[in-house]
Scaffold this motif. Sequence first.
Motif, PDB file in Angstrom:
ATOM      1  N   ILE A 503      24.302  47.455  40.774  1.00  0.00           N
ATOM      2  CA  ILE A 503      25.691  47.091  40.518  1.00  0.00           C
ATOM      3  C   ILE A 503      26.612  47.794  41.507  1.00  0.00           C
ATOM      4  O   ILE A 503      27.478  47.177  42.131  1.00  0.00           O
ATOM      5  CB  ILE A 503      26.112  47.474  39.078  1.00  0.00           C
ATOM      6  N   LEU A 507      29.344  46.583  44.143  1.00  0.00           N
ATOM      7  CA  LEU A 507      30.745  46.991  44.021  1.00  0.00           C
ATOM      8  C   LEU A 507      31.271  47.507  45.357  1.00  0.00           C
ATOM      9  O   LEU A 507      32.421  47.301  45.722  1.00  0.00           O
ATOM     10  CB  LEU A 507      30.896  48.094  42.983  1.00  0.00           C
ATOM     11  N   MET A 515      41.033  44.952  46.974  1.00  0.00           N
ATOM     12  CA  MET A 515      40.947  44.661  45.556  1.00  0.00           C
ATOM     13  C   MET A 515      41.312  43.227  45.187  1.00  0.00           C
ATOM     14  O   MET A 515      40.779  42.644  44.253  1.00  0.00           O
ATOM     15  CB  MET A 515      41.887  45.600  44.782  1.00  0.00           C
ATOM     16  N   SER A 519      38.287  40.459  42.824  1.00  0.00           N
ATOM     17  CA  SER A 519      38.066  40.037  41.451  1.00  0.00           C
ATOM     18  C   SER A 519      37.735  38.550  41.382  1.00  0.00           C
ATOM     19  O   SER A 519      36.856  38.136  40.643  1.00  0.00           O
ATOM     20  CB  SER A 519      39.285  40.363  40.593  1.00  0.00           C
ATOM     21  N   PHE A 522      34.237  38.078  42.553  1.00  0.00           N
ATOM     22  CA  PHE A 522      33.299  38.630  41.588  1.00  0.00           C
ATOM     23  C   PHE A 522      33.062  37.643  40.451  1.00  0.00           C
ATOM     24  O   PHE A 522      31.942  37.395  40.042  1.00  0.00           O
ATOM     25  CB  PHE A 522      33.839  39.954  41.042  1.00  0.00           C
ATOM     26  N   VAL A 523      34.172  37.055  39.964  1.00  0.00           N
ATOM     27  CA  VAL A 523      34.047  36.098  38.875  1.00  0.00           C
ATOM     28  C   VAL A 523      33.302  34.846  39.344  1.00  0.00           C
ATOM     29  O   VAL A 523      32.412  34.339  38.664  1.00  0.00           O
ATOM     30  CB  VAL A 523      35.445  35.719  38.312  1.00  0.00           C
ATOM     31  N   TYR A 530      23.611  40.819  37.888  1.00  0.00           N
ATOM     32  CA  TYR A 530      22.652  41.276  36.883  1.00  0.00           C
ATOM     33  C   TYR A 530      21.324  40.552  36.931  1.00  0.00           C
ATOM     34  O   TYR A 530      20.419  40.862  36.190  1.00  0.00           O
ATOM     35  CB  TYR A 530      23.267  41.152  35.472  1.00  0.00           C
TER      36      TYR A 530
ATOM     37  N   ASP B 216      26.068  40.408  30.593  1.00  0.00           N
ATOM     38  CA  ASP B 216      27.148  40.023  31.498  1.00  0.00           C
ATOM     39  C   ASP B 216      28.386  40.861  31.200  1.00  0.00           C
ATOM     40  O   ASP B 216      29.038  40.663  30.171  1.00  0.00           O
ATOM     41  CB  ASP B 216      27.461  38.533  31.293  1.00  0.00           C
ATOM     42  N   PRO B 217      28.748  41.773  32.066  1.00  0.00           N
ATOM     43  CA  PRO B 217      29.873  42.662  31.769  1.00  0.00           C
ATOM     44  C   PRO B 217      31.185  41.900  31.622  1.00  0.00           C
ATOM     45  O   PRO B 217      32.106  42.376  30.964  1.00  0.00           O
ATOM     46  CB  PRO B 217      29.925  43.601  32.979  1.00  0.00           C
ATOM     47  N   LEU B 218      31.254  40.708  32.223  1.00  0.00           N
ATOM     48  CA  LEU B 218      32.494  39.942  32.103  1.00  0.00           C
ATOM     49  C   LEU B 218      32.646  39.371  30.703  1.00  0.00           C
ATOM     50  O   LEU B 218      33.726  38.958  30.301  1.00  0.00           O
ATOM     51  CB  LEU B 218      32.527  38.824  33.147  1.00  0.00           C
ATOM     52  N   LEU B 248      40.639  51.729  36.836  1.00  0.00           N
ATOM     53  CA  LEU B 248      40.642  50.762  37.945  1.00  0.00           C
ATOM     54  C   LEU B 248      40.937  51.458  39.275  1.00  0.00           C
ATOM     55  O   LEU B 248      40.275  51.211  40.284  1.00  0.00           O
ATOM     56  CB  LEU B 248      41.704  49.687  37.659  1.00  0.00           C
ATOM     57  N   ILE B 268      29.107  49.591  34.662  1.00  0.00           N
ATOM     58  CA  ILE B 268      29.505  48.447  33.831  1.00  0.00           C
ATOM     59  C   ILE B 268      31.033  48.354  33.764  1.00  0.00           C
ATOM     60  O   ILE B 268      31.625  47.289  33.986  1.00  0.00           O
ATOM     61  CB  ILE B 268      28.935  48.582  32.398  1.00  0.00           C
ATOM     62  N   ALA B 270      33.199  49.717  35.753  1.00  0.00           N
ATOM     63  CA  ALA B 270      33.759  49.459  37.082  1.00  0.00           C
ATOM     64  C   ALA B 270      33.697  47.966  37.393  1.00  0.00           C
ATOM     65  O   ALA B 270      34.659  47.377  37.903  1.00  0.00           O
ATOM     66  CB  ALA B 270      33.002  50.263  38.134  1.00  0.00           C
ATOM     67  N   ALA B 271      32.559  47.354  37.045  1.00  0.00           N
ATOM     68  CA  ALA B 271      32.419  45.909  37.276  1.00  0.00           C
ATOM     69  C   ALA B 271      33.457  45.131  36.460  1.00  0.00           C
ATOM     70  O   ALA B 271      34.096  44.203  36.967  1.00  0.00           O
ATOM     71  CB  ALA B 271      31.001  45.455  36.878  1.00  0.00           C
ATOM     72  N   LEU B 274      37.004  45.617  38.028  1.00  0.00           N
ATOM     73  CA  LEU B 274      37.185  44.916  39.299  1.00  0.00           C
ATOM     74  C   LEU B 274      37.247  43.409  39.097  1.00  0.00           C
ATOM     75  O   LEU B 274      38.035  42.725  39.755  1.00  0.00           O
ATOM     76  CB  LEU B 274      36.039  45.254  40.262  1.00  0.00           C
ATOM     77  N   ALA B 275      36.415  42.906  38.190  1.00  0.00           N
ATOM     78  CA  ALA B 275      36.331  41.454  38.000  1.00  0.00           C
ATOM     79  C   ALA B 275      37.681  40.862  37.607  1.00  0.00           C
ATOM     80  O   ALA B 275      38.061  39.793  38.074  1.00  0.00           O
ATOM     81  CB  ALA B 275      35.281  41.118  36.952  1.00  0.00           C
ATOM     82  N   GLY B 276      38.405  41.568  36.761  1.00  0.00           N
ATOM     83  CA  GLY B 276      39.700  41.034  36.338  1.00  0.00           C
ATOM     84  C   GLY B 276      40.868  41.753  36.997  1.00  0.00           C
ATOM     85  O   GLY B 276      42.011  41.520  36.627  1.00  0.00           O
ATOM     86  N   HIS B 277      40.559  42.640  37.910  1.00  0.00           N
ATOM     87  CA  HIS B 277      41.576  43.531  38.471  1.00  0.00           C
ATOM     88  C   HIS B 277      42.443  44.079  37.343  1.00  0.00           C
ATOM     89  O   HIS B 277      43.676  43.960  37.335  1.00  0.00           O
ATOM     90  CB  HIS B 277      42.434  42.821  39.514  1.00  0.00           C
TER      91      HIS B 277
END
Lengths: 536, 536
Positions: A503, A507, A515, A519, A522-523, A530, B216-218, B248, B268, B270-271, B274-277
């Motif tokens: 991970i 990152l 930044m 995001s 990443f989405v 994973y 899935d961390p999201l 963040l 986890i 951190a992911a 970052l994914a959603g800022h």
Amino acid sequence: MRRKVYVEGSRPDIQVPFAEVHLTNDDPPVRLYDTSGPGSDPEVGLPQLRAHWIMERGDVEEVPAEGTATVGQTVRKAKDGKRPTQLYYARQGTVTPEMEFVAIREGVTPEFVRDEIAAGRAIIPNNVNHAESEPMIIGSAFLVKINANIGTSAVSSSIAEEVDKLTWATKWGGDTVMDLSTGKHIHATREAIVRNSAVPIGTVPIYQALEKCNGDPLGLTWELYRDTIIEQAEQGVDYMTVHAGVLLAHVPLAADRVTGIVSRGGSIMAAWCLAGHRENFLYTRYRELCEIFAQYDIAFSLGDGLRPGSIADANDEAQFAELKTLGELTKIAWEYDVQVMIEGPGHVPMHKIKENMDLQKEWCMDAPFYTLGPLTTDVAPGYDHITSAIGAAIIGSMGTAMLCYVTPKEHLGLPNRDDVKAGVIAYKIAAHAADLAKGHKGAQDWDDALSKARFEFRWEDQFNLSLDPDTARAFHDETLPATGAKTAHFCSMCGPKFCSMKISAELKEYAAKGMADKSVEFVNSGGKVYLPVVAS
Amino acid sequence: MRRKVYVEGSRPDIQVPFAEVHLTNDDPPVRLYDTSGPGSDPEVGLPQLRAHWIMERGDVEEVPAEGTATVGQTVRKAKDGKRPTQLYYARQGTVTPEMEFVAIREGVTPEFVRDEIAAGRAIIPNNVNHAESEPMIIGSAFLVKINANIGTSAVSSSIAEEVDKLTWATKWGGDTVMDLSTGKHIHATREAIVRNSAVPIGTVPIYQALEKCNGDPLGLTWELYRDTIIEQAEQGVDYMTVHAGVLLAHVPLAADRVTGIVSRGGSIMAAWCLAGHRENFLYTRYRELCEIFAQYDIAFSLGDGLRPGSIADANDEAQFAELKTLGELTKIAWEYDVQVMIEGPGHVPMHKIKENMDLQKEWCMDAPFYTLGPLTTDVAPGYDHITSAIGAAIIGSMGTAMLCYVTPKEHLGLPNRDDVKAGVIAYKIAAHAADLAKGHKGAQDWDDALSKARFEFRWEDQFNLSLDPDTARAFHDETLPATGAKTAHFCSMCGPKFCSMKISAELKEYAAKGMADKSVEFVNSGGKVYLPVVAS
């Protein structure tokens, strides 16, 4: 892949060994200090690497042996009035091949090596009769070294076993080996060990002297001891532990201790002193000893016969009275151009370690300190490689030059092959941790290379860079035996779906891009980070 | 002989366990801290030692469970508006039975325990739903504690194996156990562990939360996490690692590291950030967490999600930015009467350890520090119980209250039973060495008793006083298997003829009589001190 390479010095007969680890990526190979020697047939012994260096200086000649046990042999010895010691040459401003050899090993200049030796802050133990040895240096400005003790005892073990332990100890990183044999066959055991050793060999000659008078300390005489020293000098022993600091006046200071005198040599000399109410002959004859040591370039390892054998006895009057005497003896040895290191404890709780180092530096004028552990608690027999590795790492970080290993069998029994390895590995860890703490130049490169391999899932590189590649590989196999697992981008700790290393590797990429985009990207990539990924 | 005894407190239901070692001489028995618990049938679980203490205070009631996984059960929970935490009671000036229990264990007054808890300098982790636990305290004024990690993983191991590891870890001295299970059966594994554990159980709830959204961390949400916390609270988890300090803004600070983010929880979060800022929900919802924790007396173990995973990354900006945030979170938890400890690194070279302790004390206002190792070098995979025991002993001596063990399998595979024991023993050594270094009252009594037994050749006493009697005895047997050897006045190191311990025991007698007579008597007694003597 790990292999041995040699780096040539200023002349073709200076060939300095390293273990070179070739990596599976494009990074340059990593060179590690290597103590394993050229390997030998025990029947023949090792080649005499240093013979030419010793003889070409013109201060040594080949003469008939004088020792009772060595009579009939030809040995090397200083010419009349000469002192062919590294300390002598360093003081003359000479850089010997031995000094250049260690300079290459340590990654410093030969002049720096010479100056440290000249100042008494470092030694190269190398008897002119042990020309098989690859020069190594013991001093606080250099990599922290470790010693492994081996040797037959009255209770068990054979010569072949001990030679095997020697080879085994140096394979795993022993920088010097002490032959502490007692019982029968001391001479023959030592001969086999010295002839097969690429590392310096140390002894405690009083053990053999005591055998010569059937274990009765009252039978010890200067003449008998002197003959033992000559015998061992002619065989090539590189440094000798001499308990010359156990003075008659010091002995009563140990009377109220919880564990009395635990050093074997110390207790022998204490018995001898008390029996005749007389001064230790190692002290009264010390200048004669210096003259002999100078003729062969034997280094003193001034023994701490009154070292504490328990937490309760640490840093007491007896211990420090002896240490102060060792400082006086250091000064005298230096008058004779004889190299010196100082032995240290023993059992010492962590908060009392610093005082040992501070007083040793002050009283012994920065001569190298060589400590047994120290053990930081008494409560864990069976694990004293660990109780003492803690103390060893701490005292090493403070400037101790060499750490004498302790095996898991300490206090309980005789170390076998596995115990020797366990002791050596624990002490290599302590020594390297100390090198890091001292900010020793280049020391962290090893850690960085291994951690980088770990982060990038280069499993084979991680194993090959390990202090003990066999164990690292075996442990990985235990949980994930498949060959594919050695190239997998995950480990058994988290499994394929859930891996923090993986991970954060991803990152890192995101972070590098800034930044905002991150995001979204990443989405878009979904749960991809994973999914199990097997490296191609 | 070693047996379990109980010391009664001010009321008959306060029964504090000790391991009592009876000696073969006339010295009084030695009492050792004992973590092994009363023993249990895994099918039934342990008796609920604390149930009455919890209920008699009147702040807790039995209610239907709220967690999705615990629905249908009856659990304990604070009455509306109550905070039944040890911190709350301590602040009220109350000495609870839990406080008295630990006071007897530690040999201090109950009032001292209360005051340390009230000040936030110590915690007793004990969820009202884990009434089986024997209270223990974590704080720098007390004995240094150790934690052992166990848990099923995606790759292997079963529930029964993990319960066995729990029992095994506490038999050897584990003070708390963390259940780090991933993969299937997390709930059932934890249930089996909590019901059979006499020591506090810690978890990292984000692991289970992640399982609930298929890795899935999201998919993580506050609601899902909250439900996981409730479920674990109702099962009786005593402390939870919460990575609320991974902000963040901290994540990019780790981007240039050699080994990135090595904490699973940290990566986890951190992911997720970052994914959603977006800001870490554990941080934004932290006050809600505090309210929940207060209702069950769960302690925070504020996780160090940005701890360094290599020597190269130690003490960097990312690590210390998070530590500073953990200090702010500590203050908030204290507003809610919630107990807090702070997690620490990781991989740190010796010379950088002190800075960690100093900043933690300053920024986290003396809340207990709970560190993983630290590992003092990266180069010895397969031996990280040793690389880290060195760092653990050092940071323990500086005031760290609990040391999280590392096993030999760290970085390589999943620990088996032998690895768990190796990790626990290495850490008990580190913890006790730290207690000695701190001058902890009574700590040295153990060392002194063992060393006295050693000096007097009371082999059985030496074994029984050992941290690991089985291994000490087995190692002695290896060289000298005969039963007679267990009463012999010599050991295998020197053999019967030549024994420094025996010599110095006799020297002690001579010294006590004064020097003059001594030498005469010594000579008259001849070589007697070197003859084999077998104790009657």
